[in-house]
Design an enzyme around this catalytic site. Sequence first.
Site, PDB file in Angstrom:
ATOM      1  N   ASN A 147       0.953  -1.298  -0.158  1.00  0.00           N
ATOM      2  CA  ASN A 147      -0.031   0.030   0.109  1.00  0.00           C
ATOM      3  C   ASN A 147       0.786   1.222  -0.127  1.00  0.00           C
ATOM      4  O   ASN A 147       2.139   1.150   0.211  1.00  0.00           O
ATOM      5  CB  ASN A 147      -0.902   0.060   1.332  1.00  0.00           C
ATOM      6  CG  ASN A 147      -2.061  -0.740   1.025  1.00  0.00           C
ATOM      7  OD1 ASN A 147      -2.694  -0.532  -0.008  1.00  0.00           O
ATOM      8  ND2 ASN A 147      -2.697  -1.468   1.965  1.00  0.00           N
ATOM      9  N   CYS A 169      -5.652  -5.599  -4.553  1.00  0.00           N
ATOM     10  CA  CYS A 169      -6.018  -5.236  -3.351  1.00  0.00           C
ATOM     11  C   CYS A 169      -7.138  -6.397  -2.787  1.00  0.00           C
ATOM     12  O   CYS A 169      -7.896  -6.915  -3.839  1.00  0.00           O
ATOM     13  CB  CYS A 169      -6.941  -4.210  -3.372  1.00  0.00           C
ATOM     14  SG  CYS A 169      -7.833  -3.486  -1.724  1.00  0.00           S
ATOM     15  N   ASP A 170      -6.877  -6.787  -1.685  1.00  0.00           N
ATOM     16  CA  ASP A 170      -7.930  -7.841  -1.183  1.00  0.00           C
ATOM     17  C   ASP A 170      -9.355  -7.387  -0.575  1.00  0.00           C
ATOM     18  O   ASP A 170     -10.279  -8.195  -0.205  1.00  0.00           O
ATOM     19  CB  ASP A 170      -7.189  -8.679  -0.200  1.00  0.00           C
ATOM     20  CG  ASP A 170      -7.096  -7.836   0.910  1.00  0.00           C
ATOM     21  OD1 ASP A 170      -7.224  -6.676   1.276  1.00  0.00           O
ATOM     22  OD2 ASP A 170      -6.410  -8.500   2.191  1.00  0.00           O
ATOM     23  N   HIS A 200      -9.505   1.265  -2.967  1.00  0.00           N
ATOM     24  CA  HIS A 200     -10.213   1.704  -1.760  1.00  0.00           C
ATOM     25  C   HIS A 200     -11.320   2.747  -2.144  1.00  0.00           C
ATOM     26  O   HIS A 200     -11.412   3.747  -1.165  1.00  0.00           O
ATOM     27  CB  HIS A 200      -9.267   2.067  -0.858  1.00  0.00           C
ATOM     28  CG  HIS A 200      -8.457   0.964  -0.306  1.00  0.00           C
ATOM     29  ND1 HIS A 200      -7.604   0.879   0.686  1.00  0.00           N
ATOM     30  CD2 HIS A 200      -8.524  -0.490  -0.374  1.00  0.00           C
ATOM     31  CE1 HIS A 200      -6.940  -0.192   0.973  1.00  0.00           C
ATOM     32  NE2 HIS A 200      -7.301  -1.097   0.284  1.00  0.00           N
ATOM     33  N   TYR A 271     -14.109   1.185   2.213  1.00  0.00           N
ATOM     34  CA  TYR A 271     -13.228   2.711   2.621  1.00  0.00           C
ATOM     35  C   TYR A 271     -13.824   3.796   2.245  1.00  0.00           C
ATOM     36  O   TYR A 271     -13.459   5.050   2.758  1.00  0.00           O
ATOM     37  CB  TYR A 271     -12.053   2.219   1.816  1.00  0.00           C
ATOM     38  CG  TYR A 271     -10.874   1.394   2.382  1.00  0.00           C
ATOM     39  CD1 TYR A 271     -10.019   1.816   3.329  1.00  0.00           C
ATOM     40  CD2 TYR A 271     -10.902   0.091   2.238  1.00  0.00           C
ATOM     41  CE1 TYR A 271      -9.027   0.991   3.886  1.00  0.00           C
ATOM     42  CE2 TYR A 271      -9.888  -0.699   2.700  1.00  0.00           C
ATOM     43  CZ  TYR A 271      -8.950  -0.083   3.817  1.00  0.00           C
ATOM     44  OH  TYR A 271      -8.066  -1.149   4.277  1.00  0.00           O
TER      45      TYR A 271
HETATM   46  P1  NAD Z   1       4.755  -5.222   7.951  1.00  0.00           P
HETATM   47  O1  NAD Z   1       5.420  -4.150   8.496  1.00  0.00           O
HETATM   48  O2  NAD Z   1       4.895  -6.446   8.946  1.00  0.00           O
HETATM   49  O3  NAD Z   1       5.901  -5.976   6.916  1.00  0.00           O
HETATM   50  C1  NAD Z   1       6.462  -5.296   5.894  1.00  0.00           C
HETATM   51  C2  NAD Z   1       7.765  -5.600   5.603  1.00  0.00           C
HETATM   52  O4  NAD Z   1       8.387  -4.817   4.657  1.00  0.00           O
HETATM   53  C3  NAD Z   1       8.762  -5.490   7.004  1.00  0.00           C
HETATM   54  O5  NAD Z   1       9.362  -6.635   7.257  1.00  0.00           O
HETATM   55  C4  NAD Z   1       9.957  -4.558   6.430  1.00  0.00           C
HETATM   56  O6  NAD Z   1      11.098  -4.577   6.897  1.00  0.00           O
HETATM   57  C5  NAD Z   1       9.890  -4.451   5.010  1.00  0.00           C
HETATM   58  N1  NAD Z   1      10.171  -3.576   4.160  1.00  0.00           N
HETATM   59  C6  NAD Z   1       9.955  -2.145   4.261  1.00  0.00           C
HETATM   60  N2  NAD Z   1      10.560  -1.716   3.242  1.00  0.00           N
HETATM   61  C7  NAD Z   1      11.114  -2.444   2.550  1.00  0.00           C
HETATM   62  C8  NAD Z   1      12.041  -2.250   1.338  1.00  0.00           C
HETATM   63  N3  NAD Z   1      12.315  -1.019   0.833  1.00  0.00           N
HETATM   64  N4  NAD Z   1      12.553  -3.428   0.872  1.00  0.00           N
HETATM   65  C9  NAD Z   1      12.217  -4.474   1.394  1.00  0.00           C
HETATM   66  N5  NAD Z   1      11.537  -4.875   2.453  1.00  0.00           N
HETATM   67  C10 NAD Z   1      10.909  -3.694   3.127  1.00  0.00           C
HETATM   68  O7  NAD Z   1       3.616  -4.760   7.201  1.00  0.00           O
HETATM   69  P2  NAD Z   1       2.113  -5.725   7.058  1.00  0.00           P
HETATM   70  O8  NAD Z   1       1.241  -5.213   7.781  1.00  0.00           O
HETATM   71  O9  NAD Z   1       2.482  -7.244   7.054  1.00  0.00           O
HETATM   72  O10 NAD Z   1       1.910  -5.274   5.604  1.00  0.00           O
HETATM   73  C11 NAD Z   1       2.694  -5.360   4.452  1.00  0.00           C
HETATM   74  C12 NAD Z   1       2.142  -4.561   3.285  1.00  0.00           C
HETATM   75  O11 NAD Z   1       0.964  -5.200   2.621  1.00  0.00           O
HETATM   76  C13 NAD Z   1       1.388  -3.226   3.533  1.00  0.00           C
HETATM   77  O12 NAD Z   1       1.793  -2.255   2.572  1.00  0.00           O
HETATM   78  C14 NAD Z   1       0.154  -3.429   3.666  1.00  0.00           C
HETATM   79  O13 NAD Z   1      -0.702  -2.041   3.596  1.00  0.00           O
HETATM   80  C15 NAD Z   1      -0.042  -4.267   2.508  1.00  0.00           C
HETATM   81  N6  NAD Z   1      -1.325  -4.915   2.302  1.00  0.00           N
HETATM   82  C16 NAD Z   1      -2.101  -4.848   1.400  1.00  0.00           C
HETATM   83  C17 NAD Z   1      -3.203  -5.367   1.105  1.00  0.00           C
HETATM   84  C18 NAD Z   1      -3.922  -4.865  -0.227  1.00  0.00           C
HETATM   85  O14 NAD Z   1      -5.209  -5.087  -0.121  1.00  0.00           O
HETATM   86  N7  NAD Z   1      -3.315  -4.262  -1.102  1.00  0.00           N
HETATM   87  C19 NAD Z   1      -3.749  -6.225   2.097  1.00  0.00           C
HETATM   88  C20 NAD Z   1      -2.924  -6.404   2.832  1.00  0.00           C
HETATM   89  C21 NAD Z   1      -1.977  -5.648   3.367  1.00  0.00           C
HETATM   90  C1  G6P Z   2      -7.563  -4.355   3.840  1.00  0.00           C
HETATM   91  C2  G6P Z   2      -7.189  -3.584   2.751  1.00  0.00           C
HETATM   92  C3  G6P Z   2      -5.715  -3.544   2.773  1.00  0.00           C
HETATM   93  C4  G6P Z   2      -5.198  -2.874   3.971  1.00  0.00           C
HETATM   94  C5  G6P Z   2      -5.551  -3.906   5.175  1.00  0.00           C
HETATM   95  C6  G6P Z   2      -5.498  -3.380   6.474  1.00  0.00           C
HETATM   96  O1  G6P Z   2      -7.147  -5.880   3.600  1.00  0.00           O
HETATM   97  O2  G6P Z   2      -7.591  -4.290   1.596  1.00  0.00           O
HETATM   98  O3  G6P Z   2      -5.184  -2.710   1.961  1.00  0.00           O
HETATM   99  O4  G6P Z   2      -3.815  -2.965   4.257  1.00  0.00           O
HETATM  100  O5  G6P Z   2      -7.111  -4.154   4.985  1.00  0.00           O
HETATM  101  O6  G6P Z   2      -5.456  -4.195   7.461  1.00  0.00           O
HETATM  102  P1  G6P Z   2      -5.015  -4.376   9.019  1.00  0.00           P
HETATM  103  O7  G6P Z   2      -5.359  -5.325   9.917  1.00  0.00           O
HETATM  104  O8  G6P Z   2      -3.361  -4.093   8.829  1.00  0.00           O
HETATM  105  O9  G6P Z   2      -5.523  -2.998   9.554  1.00  0.00           O
HETATM  106 MN    MN Z   3      -6.336  -2.905  -0.187  1.00  0.00          MN
END
Ligand code: NAD
Ligand code: G6P
Ligand code: MN
Length: 448
Positions: A147, A169-170, A200, A271
């Site tokens: 994100n 996105c999920d 979103h 959202y």
């Molecule tokens: P998190 O902080 O637990 O994990 C992210 C990891 O990325 C960390 O280990 C961090 O060290 C690493 N990181 C940061 N910058 C980096 C770089 N430049 N190169 C390599 N690694 C790097 O976060 P999380 O809660 O597990 O979420 C991960 C991502 O997934 C977030 O961006 C979150 O918003 C996204 N997400 C998106 C969706 C969606 O619908 N698109 C759904 C769920 C999560």
């Molecule tokens: C949904 C959205 C993601 C977002 C997540 C946040 O899955 O699609 O884009 O990152 O919710 O969930 P959290 O549990 O980290 O608040």
């Molecule tokens: Mn999303």
Amino acid sequence: MKSHNVVIAGGGSTFTPGIVMMLLDNLHQFPIKKLKFFDNDEERQAVIAKACKILLRERAPDIEFSYTTDPKEAFTDIDFVMAHIRVGKYAMREMDEKIPLKHGVVGQETCGPGGLAYGLRSIGPILELIDFMEKYSPNAWMLNYSNPAAIVAEACRRFKPNTQIINICDMPVGIESHLKEILGFDSAKDFDAIYYGLNHFGWWKTIHDKAGNDLMPQLIDHVKEHGYLAPQILEGEDNQDLWCNQPSWVDTLRKVRDVQALDPTTLPNTYLKYYLFPDYVVEHANPDYTRANEVMDGREKTVFETAKKVVSIGTFEGSDFEADEHAVFIVDLARAIAFNTKERMLLIVPNNGAIANFDNDAMVEIPCLVGKNGPEPLSIGHIPTFQKGLMTQQVCVEKLIVDAWKEGAYQKAWQAMTLSKTVPSASVAKDILDDLIVANKEYWPVLN
Ligand code: NAD
Ligand code: G6P
Ligand code: MN
């Protein structure tokens, strides 16, 4: 069936174990030869990776597993990059949420000023991941769900137009799993949906069963009364550990009742509450304890404690990571590309006329057929004035923040914050921006 090599970028993510469990559950439809983790935080990734190594040794010993912080090692000889990095990690998500709230404005991971702040942090590192992929495995595809996906997608369109990247996105998948429960269907694949909008920021326009029957009236009746709370949540039978049963999500799913009332003919993305009811959101927020705190005290703590326990006892027996079932859309997407399945999926792609009365150069979230050459968007036709107005405003916010990143332009960042529907005035926008600049010193380009 051909086996593929996959690197997970953001190996230390709280979602990585759930994704690995999901990949293991789906090896029959997407076989994996090599699985690698890549992260820039060696220590964080090592905790997750050591536990996954044990898990894989016990459940899928044929998969060659490795983890590294070296881009060359990570990105060489791979077919797919599954990217979920969080630039600045949870410490910065907390700032994104708390700084706007201090000024009486929505504080959210991807919406409003917090999302814009996260965007300014994420663009550079995501473009860097793309460079690594193109350098070491030029034929690979990146499936990105890092994100804020809307802003990341706009940056990719602008700066990497020929890259094999798909932003996803999920949330729609998550909502469709609730719709499935409401309908009493076995799978969301048993209905066809037309959804359109930005990431979103979108609406279901039609939902039909496979025989072509309209399912919207039944869904709308339920949503008017209960939002997206599915029958088993309403009856309190569901597993309390599931994401959708956590108090903040239950509130979001219920609030859909009010969001849906704005256009009673469609069903909204959850959202939209941040844009349409920002006053409600701020009133119900605790400025000292936001979603970032909930996740740090919940998912992050549990996942890392479980991983450490697995490593200390040396076996996965008796432990559990929850398979991230929604994440199966990532396998669906990889399969669609790898095996040219032409599966229909919701993806973030350039509009290029798919929404007839909307900008061609906007990144929109719409259904696409996916095959080995990537997504083929379906045509949506004309959208109503209400949606068009909201989307036009929001897409300009997203474009302005990408401009601000590219040009190092304070003015553009201020305009982006001011234009966000979540922000009441230009002076509040400026105050928030100035605080965010201080907090993001390590991550943002200098804004002049
Ligand atoms: P998190 O902080 O637990 O994990 C992210 C990891 O990325 C960390 O280990 C961090 O060290 C690493 N990181 C940061 N910058 C980096 C770089 N430049 N190169 C390599 N690694 C790097 O976060 P999380 O809660 O597990 O979420 C991960 C991502 O997934 C977030 O961006 C979150 O918003 C996204 N997400 C998106 C969706 C969606 O619908 N698109 C759904 C769920 C999560
Ligand atoms: C949904 C959205 C993601 C977002 C997540 C946040 O899955 O699609 O884009 O990152 O919710 O969930 P959290 O549990 O980290 O608040
Ligand atoms: Mn999303």
